[in-house]
Structure formats: structure tokens, C-alpha cells
Design an enzyme around this catalytic site. Sequence first.
Site, short mmCIF file in Angstrom:
data_model
loop_
_atom_site.label_atom_id
_atom_site.label_comp_id
_atom_site.label_asym_id
_atom_site.label_seq_id
_atom_site.Cartn_x
_atom_site.Cartn_y
_atom_site.Cartn_z
N THR A 80 0.87 -1.18 0.00
CA THR A 80 0.00 0.00 0.00
C THR A 80 0.91 1.23 0.00
OG1 THR A 80 -1.61 -1.24 1.26
CG2 THR A 80 -1.87 1.16 1.24
N CYS B 58 -3.00 -2.03 9.13
CA CYS B 58 -3.46 -1.30 7.95
C CYS B 58 -4.29 -0.06 8.23
CB CYS B 58 -4.23 -2.25 7.05
SG CYS B 58 -3.15 -3.51 6.36
N GLY C 39 -7.67 -1.59 14.99
CA GLY C 39 -6.22 -1.61 15.17
C GLY C 39 -5.65 -2.29 13.95
N1 LIG Z 1 -1.18 -7.20 6.49
C1 LIG Z 1 -2.25 -7.07 5.74
O1 LIG Z 1 -3.30 -7.61 6.06
C2 LIG Z 1 -2.20 -6.28 4.46
C3 LIG Z 1 -3.28 -6.36 3.58
C4 LIG Z 1 -3.26 -5.59 2.41
C5 LIG Z 1 -2.17 -4.78 2.11
N2 LIG Z 1 -1.14 -4.73 3.00
C6 LIG Z 1 0.02 -3.92 2.61
O2 LIG Z 1 1.02 -4.81 2.08
C7 LIG Z 1 2.34 -4.41 2.46
C8 LIG Z 1 3.01 -5.53 3.23
O3 LIG Z 1 2.33 -5.71 4.44
P1 LIG Z 1 2.64 -6.94 5.40
O4 LIG Z 1 1.65 -6.87 6.50
O5 LIG Z 1 2.75 -8.17 4.59
O6 LIG Z 1 4.09 -6.53 5.93
P2 LIG Z 1 5.07 -7.38 6.86
O7 LIG Z 1 5.78 -6.41 7.69
O8 LIG Z 1 4.31 -8.50 7.50
O9 LIG Z 1 6.10 -8.05 5.83
C9 LIG Z 1 6.98 -7.32 5.04
C10 LIG Z 1 8.17 -8.21 4.71
O10 LIG Z 1 9.00 -7.57 3.75
C11 LIG Z 1 10.36 -7.82 4.09
N3 LIG Z 1 11.20 -6.80 3.42
C12 LIG Z 1 11.33 -5.49 3.73
N4 LIG Z 1 12.16 -4.90 2.85
C13 LIG Z 1 12.57 -5.85 1.97
C14 LIG Z 1 13.42 -5.85 0.84
N5 LIG Z 1 14.02 -4.74 0.40
N6 LIG Z 1 13.62 -7.02 0.17
C15 LIG Z 1 13.01 -8.17 0.59
N7 LIG Z 1 12.19 -8.21 1.64
C16 LIG Z 1 11.97 -7.08 2.34
C17 LIG Z 1 10.39 -7.76 5.59
O11 LIG Z 1 11.52 -8.40 6.11
C18 LIG Z 1 9.06 -8.49 5.92
O12 LIG Z 1 9.27 -9.88 6.06
C19 LIG Z 1 2.15 -3.12 3.23
O13 LIG Z 1 2.27 -2.04 2.35
C20 LIG Z 1 0.72 -3.21 3.75
O14 LIG Z 1 0.15 -1.95 3.96
C21 LIG Z 1 -1.12 -5.46 4.15
O1 LIG Z 2 -17.23 -3.78 12.45
C1 LIG Z 2 -16.01 -3.80 12.71
C2 LIG Z 2 -15.05 -4.42 11.88
C3 LIG Z 2 -13.70 -4.38 12.25
N1 LIG Z 2 -13.33 -3.77 13.42
C4 LIG Z 2 -11.90 -3.69 13.78
O2 LIG Z 2 -11.20 -3.18 12.64
C5 LIG Z 2 -9.87 -3.70 12.60
C6 LIG Z 2 -9.55 -4.25 11.23
O3 LIG Z 2 -10.33 -5.39 10.96
P1 LIG Z 2 -10.28 -6.15 9.56
O4 LIG Z 2 -10.61 -5.22 8.48
O5 LIG Z 2 -11.11 -7.37 9.68
O6 LIG Z 2 -8.76 -6.62 9.51
P2 LIG Z 2 -7.46 -6.29 8.65
O7 LIG Z 2 -6.74 -7.59 8.52
O8 LIG Z 2 -6.76 -5.14 9.26
O9 LIG Z 2 -7.97 -5.91 7.16
C7 LIG Z 2 -8.13 -4.57 6.71
O10 LIG Z 2 -6.91 -4.00 6.30
C8 LIG Z 2 -6.25 -4.75 5.24
C9 LIG Z 2 -4.91 -4.09 4.99
O11 LIG Z 2 -4.98 -3.00 4.15
C10 LIG Z 2 -7.14 -4.74 4.01
O12 LIG Z 2 -6.50 -5.45 2.97
C11 LIG Z 2 -8.49 -5.36 4.35
O13 LIG Z 2 -9.35 -5.29 3.21
C12 LIG Z 2 -9.10 -4.59 5.53
O14 LIG Z 2 -10.32 -5.20 5.91
C13 LIG Z 2 -9.80 -4.75 13.73
O15 LIG Z 2 -9.15 -4.16 14.82
C14 LIG Z 2 -11.25 -5.05 14.06
O16 LIG Z 2 -11.43 -5.40 15.41
C15 LIG Z 2 -14.28 -3.16 14.24
O17 LIG Z 2 -13.94 -2.59 15.28
N2 LIG Z 2 -15.60 -3.20 13.85
#
Ligand SMILES: NC(=O)c1ccc[n+]([C@@H]2O[C@H](COP(=O)([O-])OP(=O)(O)OC[C@H]3O[C@@H](n4cnc5c(N)ncnc54)[C@H](O)[C@@H]3O)[C@@H](O)[C@H]2O)c1
Ligand SMILES: O=c1ccn([C@@H]2O[C@H](COP(=O)(O)OP(=O)(O)O[C@H]3O[C@H](CO)[C@@H](O)[C@H](O)[C@H]3O)[C@@H](O)[C@H]2O)c(=O)[nH]1
Length: 471
Positions: A123, A263, A260
Site C-alpha cells: 500500500t 493497515c 487496530g
Molecule cells: N497485512 C495485511 O493484512 C495487508 C493487507 C493488504 C495490504 N497490505 C500492505 O502490504 C504491504 C506488506 O504488508 P505486510 O503486513 O505483509 O508486511 P510485513 O511487515 O508483514 O512483511 C513485510 C516483509 O517484507 C520484508 N522486506 C522489507 N524490505 C525488503 C526488501 N528490500 N527485500 C526483501 N524483503 C523485504 C520484511 O523483512 C518483511 O518480512 C504493506 O504495504 C501493507 O500496507 C497489508
Molecule cells: O465492524 C467492525 C469491523 C472491524 N473492526 C476492527 O477493525 C480492525 C480491522 O479489521 P479487519 O478489516 O477485519 O482486519 P485487517 O486484517 O486489518 O484488514 C483490513 O486491512 C487490510 C490491509 O490494508 C485490508 O486489505 C483489508 O481489506 C481490511 O479489511 C480490527 O481491529 C477489528 O477489530 C471493528 O472494530 N468493527
Amino acid sequence: MSVICVIGTGYVGLVTGTCLADLGNTVTCIDIVQEKIDRLKKGILPIYEPGLEEMVDRNVQAGRLRFTTSYPEGLENSEFIFIAVNTPTGNNQGGADMRYVESAARSIAENLDHYAIVINKSTVPVGSGDVVSRVISNNLKSPDASFSVVSNPEFLREGAALLDFQNPDRIVLGSSEPEAAHKVARLYLQLRAPFVITDLYTAEMIKYASNAFLATKISFINEIAQVCERLGADVKQVAIGMGYDKRIGHSFLDAGLGYGGSCFPKDVRALAHMADEAGLHPQMLRAVMDINHDQRRLVVTKLNNLLGSLRGTTIGILGLAFKPNTDDMREAPAVDIIHWVTSQGAHVRVYDPVATETGREALVRENVKLQDVTFCKSAYDVAEKVDALVVVTDWNEFKSLNMQKIHDSMHRPILIDGRNIYEPSEMTRHGFTYRGIGRATNPAPSVLPSEDTTSEIPEKMAQESLIASES
Ligand SMILES: NC(=O)c1ccc[n+]([C@@H]2O[C@H](COP(=O)([O-])OP(=O)(O)OC[C@H]3O[C@@H](n4cnc5c(N)ncnc54)[C@H](O)[C@@H]3O)[C@@H](O)[C@H]2O)c1
Ligand SMILES: O=c1ccn([C@@H]2O[C@H](COP(=O)(O)OP(=O)(O)O[C@H]3O[C@H](CO)[C@@H](O)[C@H](O)[C@H]3O)[C@@H](O)[C@H]2O)c(=O)[nH]1
């Protein structure tokens, strides 16, 4: 089937790489953390995500998935290179830290020796696709290297990541080269999801706007919860009543301790920062963040109201992770709550089904004194002789506890239900002093009418309106 490289083995990278391998592609995942890769090679995952361990194992065994710290090895023959590294809040008033994305782009440039499509899944602030392009162009080493950039934001939720990858609501692809976006689309064809193919900037903005909208829904219902609590209405039933309106929908209307995770907090901050930088005044996003912060404080206020003072008390906490089915502690409300409660002189007993270790590390990072915290083996263990019990994470396990047993082992039967998982009337019957978030003290149970009875409602309403018009 394609040869793919995924950079980053966190929640997004590991899930994306594994699921793409499961679709039949050959995938190499790169991470810079040697220990992570060593453990992954032994089948030990860096994160808890239901179903992922089995899927990793299956694809490694099939020879479709491997792990390395070496960029030359990971990029070899790869047609698609996904960037899935972290973009945390930086030091610039909420803006995203692009250091890791830029470093990944530089490493791609230094090691690429053929044409590949670079797909950004992290992101990133609007305009970052151009930054990635520039960094790669400026650092290419091989005369045979060339590339296209596509933005492909990820929408998976932790705890449901595999299901979300396999059943996406939509797949967003942005590029200034539509041909490259269409090639990436082919990777996902088996998933049968709608595609939104657009320009780079729009794709990047769709991600922020989606997260900000969901966060807004949560803060909206939390504000309504506060009003409900003052006026005696029940927010859970208000949300049900609102959700039936198809324009509103039922999801993301659970009032509680707020959002929390890795993201929503950082992405709302980053979007507000982008708006600020553009000379705008993102007042709604600021309100969303303020309300979210206040929700966490509610627990401490409620505890103080009921106990007088927290000094010398013992408070039980159910749940550490920011949401169920994950051990992720990033921006988890539990950390702030434990910090505030222990600073006011309370001792804490806590249990989480999977986030004990990550929880302990997060508390240490926030300077919580570990001698003020007892890590317990079960919810029943937590309840032993506590002055109040607080539900912080809505794990299913907590919904089916023997609440009479919990009640009987507490010193004072005060129950703060921070996720509204219990029925107030039932808890009062067990003898608890119950406080939910925005719940009426004794609402009718939140049971929806069955299909049969709903069909009777229009008839009854018709009769009532007939009576009204006759009188
Ligand atoms: N966690 C989610 O649910 C979620 C969902 C949608 C989008 N995103 C987005 O996706 C991205 C990744 O999120 P995440 O939660 O997977 O992060 P994360 O912190 O869990 O993992 C990131 C990984 O990238 C590695 N890394 C960092 N720099 C590097 C490099 N130069 N080369 C190789 N590896 C490297 C780190 O060591 C780590 O293992 C973020 O931008 C986040 O906002 C996260
Ligand atoms: O009605 C609700 C729904 C969620 N939450 C809270 O909101 C947070 C996020 O929940 P959720 O969205 O289920 O989890 P994430 O894994 O953080 O996923 C969000 O963030 C990701 C990272 O960008 C996106 O990819 C997903 O689409 C988006 O849902 C948590 O703390 C939940 O407890 C509430 O308080 N009330």
C-alpha cells in the site's frame, strides 16, 4: 503457468506467493531477513494465519514454492515480480515510509537481466508507481533488462487471508501500459473476480479510499454507540436495523474498542497526510482517527467509574491480538489498554489463544513493565480473583465460555465487554455488573425474526395502519 518472484514474506507476500504457487505457478519468495528464510525453509512460518502452513508445505513439496534471500536467484527467469514489503508510518506526520519499497526496487534493478513486469502490492502513496519506475530505471545494470510497472493493491484481511486471496471481491490493476496490466490479469483469471483496470494513480488511491471508508464505518458506529449509551438505545440492534438497508449493509458496523492492526491506522494517517500535503483539510479523516483513539480510552473510564480507583486492583484482559485469528499485535488496542491500566497501579492477568509471544514483545516495546502482567493459560485462569474482566479481542473461544464459572471465580464480578460479544441480559442473570459499548443495560435479545415471522410483519403493519386510518 508463469515464473513469479515475490519480494517480502510477511502477511501479504507469503500469502500471495503461496496462493500463486497453489494456482500452478512457479514462485520464489525473497526476504532480506535471513532468519525468516531459514525458518521458512524448515516449514516454520513467521506469522499465524489459518491454513497457510499446510498450503506452504503442499506447494514446497510439489516444487512450486521456494524461499531465498538472494535477489539473483529469486529474479532468475521471473516474468512477474511482486513487491510486497512493509510501508509503515514514517517520521513525517503520518506519511508512509517508502524506504523498503525503494530498496526492493533498487535490488530489482541491480539484478534484473531480462524483461519483467514489476507489480506493486504494497500500500503506497499515490504517485509511488512513478517512484518505483524511476528507481528501477536509474539503477538498471544489465543492457538486457527492461520492465513495466503495474499497481495491484491487496485487499486481504488477516485471519481470513487465504479465503480472501482465493475469493476476491475485485482485482484492481493500474498501469500506464494497459498491455502489462492485462498480462497480470491473466494470472488471476482462475479466481473469476471482476477486474478494475485503470491508471497507476487511481489504483493506488482505490486502496487508501477503501480502507479509509471501512475505518469511517467503524468510527461512525462507535460515535453512534456513545450516543446510544447516553440515551438508552442499543447500538447492536441499531446496527442490525441500519444494515438491512442495502445501501448501508451489515458489515463493519460492530461497535467496540475501535480498529487496530497494520493497515487501517497507518493507512488513514497516510491518506490524511497526502491530503494535507496537497493543501487540503481532511477533517473527516481526522475525526475518524480521534474517535478511534477515544474508543480505547473508554475501557479505562468505565473501569474507573466502577472501581473508583485502579490502584491495587487486578484486571483480567481477554485477548491481545488486534483481531481474532491472528497473532499480529501491530496497533492492537490491548497494548494501549494494558499500558494505561498498569500505569494507574493495576496488575493485569491476560490470555490470548495465539498472540502470547507477539503480545509480550509488543508490551515490552511500549515500555509496559512485565512484572505488572501475568500471562495466563486460559480465560478461566485469567478470571481467578480479578476485580474486573475486559474483553479486548472477539475470539470465538471467548463467546462460548462458561460464564457462571467465570463469574464465580472473580473477586468482583465486573465485566467490560469491549467487543459486545455477550447479551447484556444474560450476563446480568449470571450476576455480572455488565458494561458493553453502546449497549442498553437490558435490551431485548438481538435475535432477528425468523423468515416465517418476517413475512407476518407486513400483514400486521397493514392491520395496524388500517386501524389507525379507521379511528
Ligand atoms: N497485512 C495485511 O493484512 C495487508 C493487507 C493488504 C495490504 N497490505 C500492505 O502490504 C504491504 C506488506 O504488508 P505486510 O503486513 O505483509 O508486511 P510485513 O511487515 O508483514 O512483511 C513485510 C516483509 O517484507 C520484508 N522486506 C522489507 N524490505 C525488503 C526488501 N528490500 N527485500 C526483501 N524483503 C523485504 C520484511 O523483512 C518483511 O518480512 C504493506 O504495504 C501493507 O500496507 C497489508
Ligand atoms: O465492524 C467492525 C469491523 C472491524 N473492526 C476492527 O477493525 C480492525 C480491522 O479489521 P479487519 O478489516 O477485519 O482486519 P485487517 O486484517 O486489518 O484488514 C483490513 O486491512 C487490510 C490491509 O490494508 C485490508 O486489505 C483489508 O481489506 C481490511 O479489511 C480490527 O481491529 C477489528 O477489530 C471493528 O472494530 N468493527
